[in-house]
Scaffold this motif. Structure first.
Motif, mmCIF file in Angstrom:
data_model
loop_
_atom_site.group_PDB
_atom_site.id
_atom_site.type_symbol
_atom_site.label_atom_id
_atom_site.label_comp_id
_atom_site.label_asym_id
_atom_site.label_seq_id
_atom_site.Cartn_x
_atom_site.Cartn_y
_atom_site.Cartn_z
ATOM 1 N N LEU A 100 0.864 -1.176 0.000
ATOM 2 C CA LEU A 100 0.000 0.000 0.000
ATOM 3 C C LEU A 100 0.909 1.237 0.000
ATOM 4 N N LEU A 101 0.658 2.154 -0.925
ATOM 5 C CA LEU A 101 1.582 3.289 -1.105
ATOM 6 C C LEU A 101 1.295 4.422 -0.106
ATOM 7 N N GLY A 102 1.668 4.249 1.091
ATOM 8 C CA GLY A 102 1.526 5.234 2.149
ATOM 9 C C GLY A 102 2.240 4.699 3.365
ATOM 10 N N GLY A 114 -1.027 21.693 -1.415
ATOM 11 C CA GLY A 114 -2.266 21.028 -1.832
ATOM 12 C C GLY A 114 -2.444 19.654 -1.235
ATOM 13 N N ARG A 115 -1.350 19.063 -0.805
ATOM 14 C CA ARG A 115 -1.422 17.702 -0.277
ATOM 15 C C ARG A 115 -1.393 17.648 1.243
ATOM 16 N N ASN A 116 -1.579 18.777 1.907
ATOM 17 C CA ASN A 116 -1.506 18.750 3.372
ATOM 18 C C ASN A 116 -2.521 17.786 3.982
ATOM 19 N N LEU A 147 6.695 4.410 2.739
ATOM 20 C CA LEU A 147 6.776 5.676 3.481
ATOM 21 C C LEU A 147 7.203 6.751 2.483
ATOM 22 N N LYS A 148 6.393 7.805 2.346
ATOM 23 C CA LYS A 148 6.655 8.756 1.254
ATOM 24 C C LYS A 148 6.487 10.183 1.729
ATOM 25 N N HIS A 149 6.941 11.202 1.039
ATOM 26 C CA HIS A 149 7.774 11.229 -0.151
ATOM 27 C C HIS A 149 9.099 11.772 0.320
ATOM 28 N N TYR A 150 10.126 10.927 0.236
ATOM 29 C CA TYR A 150 11.427 11.170 0.857
ATOM 30 C C TYR A 150 12.299 11.964 -0.113
ATOM 31 N N ASP A 158 5.290 23.046 -8.841
ATOM 32 C CA ASP A 158 6.567 22.747 -9.482
ATOM 33 C C ASP A 158 7.307 21.568 -8.856
ATOM 34 N N ARG A 159 6.529 20.600 -8.344
ATOM 35 C CA ARG A 159 7.161 19.534 -7.551
ATOM 36 C C ARG A 159 8.146 18.689 -8.344
ATOM 37 N N HIS A 160 8.006 18.652 -9.679
ATOM 38 C CA HIS A 160 8.896 17.805 -10.474
ATOM 39 C C HIS A 160 10.275 18.419 -10.681
ATOM 40 N N SER A 194 11.006 11.323 -3.332
ATOM 41 C CA SER A 194 10.147 12.430 -3.775
ATOM 42 C C SER A 194 10.524 12.865 -5.190
ATOM 43 N N TYR A 195 9.665 13.668 -5.798
ATOM 44 C CA TYR A 195 9.927 14.205 -7.141
ATOM 45 C C TYR A 195 11.007 15.288 -7.128
ATOM 46 N N ASN A 196 10.917 16.136 -6.099
ATOM 47 C CA ASN A 196 11.725 17.359 -6.076
ATOM 48 C C ASN A 196 13.211 17.084 -5.858
ATOM 49 N N SER A 226 10.744 4.628 -6.628
ATOM 50 C CA SER A 226 10.637 6.031 -7.033
ATOM 51 C C SER A 226 9.187 6.473 -6.929
ATOM 52 N N ASP A 227 8.954 7.764 -6.730
ATOM 53 C CA ASP A 227 7.605 8.247 -6.966
ATOM 54 C C ASP A 227 7.360 8.070 -8.466
ATOM 55 N N TRP A 228 6.085 8.072 -8.840
ATOM 56 C CA TRP A 228 5.736 7.682 -10.217
ATOM 57 C C TRP A 228 6.304 8.679 -11.237
ATOM 58 N N GLY A 348 -6.617 13.682 -6.020
ATOM 59 C CA GLY A 348 -5.331 13.167 -6.502
ATOM 60 C C GLY A 348 -5.214 11.668 -6.336
ATOM 61 N N SER A 349 -3.974 11.196 -6.241
ATOM 62 C CA SER A 349 -3.756 9.746 -6.221
ATOM 63 C C SER A 349 -4.276 9.079 -4.953
ATOM 64 N N ALA A 350 -4.604 9.866 -3.939
ATOM 65 C CA ALA A 350 -5.107 9.287 -2.696
ATOM 66 C C ALA A 350 -6.626 9.099 -2.721
ATOM 67 N N SER A 416 -5.837 19.371 -3.252
ATOM 68 C CA SER A 416 -5.546 18.222 -4.106
ATOM 69 C C SER A 416 -4.057 18.086 -4.377
ATOM 70 N N GLU A 417 -3.687 16.879 -4.740
ATOM 71 C CA GLU A 417 -2.339 16.648 -5.257
ATOM 72 C C GLU A 417 -2.185 17.397 -6.586
ATOM 73 N N GLY A 418 -0.975 17.823 -6.881
ATOM 74 C CA GLY A 418 -0.697 18.386 -8.204
ATOM 75 C C GLY A 418 -0.642 19.898 -8.243
HETATM 76 C C1 BGC Z 1 2.169 10.402 -6.023
HETATM 77 C C2 BGC Z 1 2.376 9.246 -5.063
HETATM 78 C C3 BGC Z 1 1.549 8.077 -5.497
HETATM 79 C C4 BGC Z 1 1.930 7.711 -6.920
HETATM 80 C C5 BGC Z 1 1.136 6.552 -7.484
HETATM 81 C C6 BGC Z 1 2.407 9.998 -7.460
HETATM 82 O O1 BGC Z 1 2.059 11.011 -8.335
HETATM 83 O O2 BGC Z 1 3.020 11.470 -5.694
HETATM 84 O O3 BGC Z 1 2.039 9.627 -3.760
HETATM 85 O O4 BGC Z 1 1.721 7.005 -4.616
HETATM 86 O O5 BGC Z 1 1.698 8.826 -7.767
HETATM 87 O O6 BGC Z 1 -0.173 6.928 -7.696
#
Ligand code: BGC
Length: 669
Positions: A100-102, A114-116, A147-150, A158-160, A194-196, A226-228, A348-350, A416-418
Motif C-alpha cells: 500500500l503506497l503510504g 495542496g497535499r496537506n 513511506l513517502k515522499h522522501y 513545481d514539484r517535479h 520524492s519528485y523534487n 521512485s515516486d511515479w 489526486g492519487s489518494a 488536491s495533489e498536483g
Molecule cells: C504520487 C504518489 C503516489 C503515486 C502513485 C504519485 O504522483 O506522488 O504519492 O503514490 O503517484 O499513484
C-alpha cells in the motif's frame, strides 16, 4: 528462497528488467525462476486499486474511505491509527495488493500545500509517531507500506523540478525526522523518494539521503521505490541506491544497459539492488497464502467512524453552544450542501471510491427527532449561480431558528495533489454567507470540512461555535452529527497551527520559490516552533481542541531531577475529569532548552498521550524521555548533540495552554 543464488542464475537482461515496473501498478516477474510480480496500490487513506482502464481513465475498486492523514493526526491516537492500518491491510489482502503506497509523512511547511490533507503534521515527532503506528498496523498483516515522499516535498507547485534548499539542521530536525522515527520504529518494507530536488539533487538520485542516511545510519532494510515518474536518469538513481523505478518506462532498461556496457554501473551495484528488492518480493509472496478473501465492510465502516469521532476538533464553543441543547433549541436550521454531500477526502492519487457515504443531515434529523427538535434544511449558499435564491431561503431559515449549523469547507478540487491552494480563506461567497447568517442568528455554529488550516479571521468573531471536521472519510457524516448532539464528546486537537492569515506564516516570503529553488529560509522555525519562539499571535495554536468537559492537571514528577544524557527520565502527572461528561484529553509534553548556545525553538513536542476519563475520574499519565528529547542537530560535529544544563519540561493541553512545568538538569560530561 535463497535470493543470492537466484540472482546468480539470472541473465543481465533479466536483472535490469526487474529494476523497473512492468506497468503502472505491477512489477516484472521472471517465470522461469519463479520470481513473482508485486501489485502495489495507493493509499494512504483507503485502498485505491485500479481494476481497469476504460476510455483512458482508471476505474478503481470500491473500498473503505478512512479519514485522511490530517484528520488521523488530529486524533493524536497511535492505537487508533494502527487499527485503521490493520483494516487497510485486510482490504489489500482481499484484493491481492502486496504493498500500500503510504503513509505520507512530509511536514506541513505551509498551509498552502495542496497535499496537506495527506500529511500528518507540522511537527516531526507527532508525524513520525503516527506514521510508525500506521506502518505497524498495515505490516502486522504482512502487507507492505511505502513511506513517502522522501524528502522535503512540502509543496505541490513545481514539484517535479523545484529544489528544496534546506539547511542541514532543518533537514535533520524537521524534514527527515519523521522518516527517521518511522523507519527506526516500524521498518517499512519500502520508502518512496520524492519528485523534487533536495539541495540541488533529485530525490531519486540522492545518495546521501538514500544510502548514507536512510540505509547506513537508520538501518532501513527494505527497497526504495521512485515516486511515479520521478526517475530522470535510471543509472544515476541505481547508483544512489534506488532499487525500483515506477512505473514502466521503456527508457530505463536501455539506460541501465548502456551504463553497464560503459562501465558506469557495476555487477555489484546491480546485484545489491536486486537482493534488497527480491527480499521484499519474497516476503510479500510468502504472505499471500495467509490472506483473507474478504473483509467485514461494516466493521471497517465502524472503525472509520471511530477514527472520525476522535478526529473532529472543537475549535470554539462560546456559551457552550454545543452540544445542541434541547432545552434551548426547538427549531434548528441546517445550512449548506456539505450537510448532505460531505467532502470526505482530498483530490489526486489518494482519492478512493468510498464503499458508502454517511450523510450528516440524515443523522442530524434522526438525533434531533429523538430530542423533539425540528430541523429545517437549506441547501447551498455557496454556489454563486444559485446564490440569490438559495441565500434568501437560508437566511429566512436562519432568522426563524433557535440555532443554526452551517456546513462549509473546501471541495477536493481546492485541496488536491498536483497544485497548491492559492489562499487559505474560504471562498468569498462562503465567507459572505457565514457573515449574513450570523447577522441574522447569534447562535450560529460553523462546521468546516477541509484538509488543512483555514484563515477564519473575517468571520470567527461573529459565530459562537466552530467544529473542524477535516476530511473525515466515509463515516464522517454520522460522526459529525453525534458530536453536535453530544452523543460523543469531541476529543480531537489540531496537529497544525491555524494562523490568523497567510501573511503570518513563516514560509510566506519564500514560498513557492522562483521556479528553480524553494528557499527554506525559516530553517527549523516551522509551525508552532516559529509562532511560539517569536511570540506571534495565532488563530488556534498547535495542539488546541476543546471538549464538553474539563480536565485538571496536577502532581508533576520528574525523576531523576538530574540525569546523565543517556539516562531514561520519567515524567508523570495526574489528569482529572472535573466536568460532567466522559471525555478524552490529549496530554502534550514539550521540552525547552534553557541552556543552549544555539538558537532553539521555545518549545518542542517530545511526548503525547490520550487518556479517557469518566466524570470525577483521575488517572496518572507517564512519559519516558531519552536523549532524543534534548538533542539538536549540530552542524559543527555533524551529529545530534545534547548540551549540559537545565531543560524545562512543559506539560499542557495545547502548545499555548501549558498547565504544569518543572526543570531537569542534564549532565553530558
Ligand atoms: C504520487 C504518489 C503516489 C503515486 C502513485 C504519485 O504522483 O506522488 O504519492 O503514490 O503517484 O499513484
Amino acid at each position: 528462497m535463497d535470493v543470492k543464488s537466484l540472482i546468480e542464475k539470472m541473465t543481465l537482461d533479466e536483472k535490469l528488467h526487474l529494476l523497473t515496473g512492468k506497468n503502472n501498478w505491477e512489477t516484472v516477474s521472471v517465470e522461469r525462476l519463479g520470481i513473482p510480480s508485486l501489485f502495489v496500490s495507493d493509499g494512504p487513506n483507503g485502498l485505491r486499486k485500479v481494476a481497469a482502464i476504460v476510455d483512458g481513465k482508471e476505474v478503481t475498486l470500491k473500498s473503505t474511505c478512512f479519514p485522511t492523514a490530517s484528520a488521523m493526526a488530529a486524533t493524536w491516537n497511535t492505537e487508533l491509527v494502527q487499527e485503521t492500518g490493520e483494516c487497510l491491510a485486510e482490504e489489500c489482502q482481499a484484493e491481492n495488493v502486496d504493498i500500500l503506497l503510504g503513509p505520507g509523512v512530509n511536514i506541513k511547511r505551509t498551509p498552502l500545500c495542496g497535499r496537506n490533507f495527506e500529511y500528518f503534521s507540522e511537527d516531526p515527532y507527532l508525524a513520525g509517531e503516527l506514521a510508525a503506528a500506521y506502518i505497524k498496523g498495515v505490516q502486522s498483516k504482512e502487507v507492505g507500506t511505502s513511506l513517502k515522499h522522501y524528502a522535503a516535498n512540502n509543496q505541490e507547485y513545481d514539484r517535479h523540478h523545484i529544489s528544496s534548499e534546506v539547511d542541514i539542521r532543518a533537514l535533520r530536525e524537521i524534514y527527515l525526522k519523521p522518516f527517521e522515527i518511522a523507519v527506526k520504529k516500524a521498518k517499512p518494507w519500502t520508502v518512496m523518494c520524492s519528485y523534487n530536488r533536495i539541495n540541488g539533487v533529485y530525490g531519486s538520485e540522492h545518495k546521501v539521503l538514500l544510502d548514507d542516511i536512510l540505509r547506513k545510519e537508520w538501518g532501513f532494510d527494505g527497497f526504495v521505490v521512485s515516486d511515479w515518474g520521478a526517475v530522470w536518469d535510471r543509472a544515476k538513481s541505481l547508483k544512489a541506491s534506488l532499487e525500483l523505478a515506477m512505473p514502466y518506462n521503456e527508457n530505463h532498461f536501455r539506460v541501465l544497459k548502456k551504463a553497464y556496457e560503459d562501465g558506469k554501473i557495476t555487477d555489484e551495484e546491480i546485484d545489491t539492488a536486486l537482493e534488497r528488492y527480491l527480499t521484499i518480493v519474497f516476503r510479500a509472496y510468502n504472505a499471500r497464502c495467509k490472506r483473507v478473501k474478504e473483509y467485514d465492510k461494516e466493521k471497517h465502516h465502524e472503525v472509520a467512524k471511530k477514527a472520525a469521532l476522535e478526529a473532529i476538533t472543537l475549535l470554539k464553543n462560546d456559551d457552550d453552544i454545543l452540544p445542541v441543547n434541547k432545552s434551548k433549541v426547538k427549531k434548528l436550521a441546517i445550512i449548506g450542501e456539505f450537510a448532505t454531500m460531505p467532502v470526505i477526502q482530498g483530490g489526486g492519487s489518494a482519492h478512493v471510491q468510498p464503499a458508502k457515504v454517511d450523510s450528516p443531515l440524515d443523522k442530524i434529523k434522526e438525533l434531533a427527532q429523538k430530542e423533539g427538535i425540528e430541523v429545517d434544511y437549506a441547501i447551498s449558499i455557496s454556489i454563486p449561480s444559485h446564490s440569490q435564491y438559495n441565500q434568501n431561503s437560508a437566511l429566512t431559515l436562519a432568522e426563524k431558528a433557535d440555532q443554526v449549523i452551517m456546513f462549509v469547507g473546501n471541495r477536493n478540487t481546492i485541496e488536491s495533489e498536483g497544485y497548491d491552494r492559492t489562499s487559505i480563506r474560504l471562498a468569498p461567497d462562503v465567507e459572505n454567507a457565514i457573515l449574513q447568517v450570523a447577522r441574522r442568528n447569534p447562535n450560529t455554529v460553523v462546521v468546516v470540512q477541509a484538509g488543512s488550516a483555514i484563515d477564519m479571521s473575517c468571520w470567527i468573531g461573529k459565530v459562537k461555535g466552530v467544529l473542524f471536521a477535516w476530511y473525515l472519510g466515509q463515516a464522517g457524516g454520522s460522526a459529525i452529527a453525534e458530536i453536535l448532539f453530544g452523543v460523543h464528546n469531541p476529543c480531537g486537537k489540531t496537529a497544525e497551527t491555524f494562523p490568523i492569515c497567510l501573511e503570518d506564516t513563516p514560509s510566506y516570503e519564500t514560498y513557492p520559490g522562483d521556479g528553480i529553488v524553494s528557499w527554506y529560509k525559516e530553517s527549523i522555525m516551522v509551525g508552532y516552533r516559529y509562532y511560539d519562539t517569536f511570540e506571534k499571535p495565532v488563530l488556534f495554536p498547535f495542539g488546541h481542541g476543546l471538549s464538553y468537559t474539563q480536565f485538571e492537571y496536577s502532581d508533576l514528577k520528574i525523576t531523576p531531577g538530574a540525569a546523565n544524557e543517556n539516562d531514561e527520565i520519567t515524567v508523570s502527572l495526574s489528569v482529572k475529569n472535573t466536568g460532567k461528561m466522559q471525555g478524552k484529553e490529549i496530554v502534550q509534553l514539550y521540552v525547552r532548552d534553557m541552556c543552549s548556545h544555539v538558537l532553539r525553538p521555545y518549545k518542542e513536542l517530545k511526548g503525547f498521550a490520550k487518556v479517557e476519563l469518566k466524570p470525577g475520574e483521575k488517572k496518572e499519565v507517564t512519559f519516558k524521555l531519552n536523549r532524543d528529547a534534548f538533542a539538536y542537530y549540530s552542524t559543527a560535529v555533524n551529529d545530534w548533540h545534547v548540551e549540559s544544563g537545565d531543560y524545562k519540561i512543559l506539560v499542557g493541553s495545547s502548545s499555548r495552554d501549558i498547565r504544569l512545568s518543572g526543570i531537569i538538569k542534564i549532565n553530558t560530561d
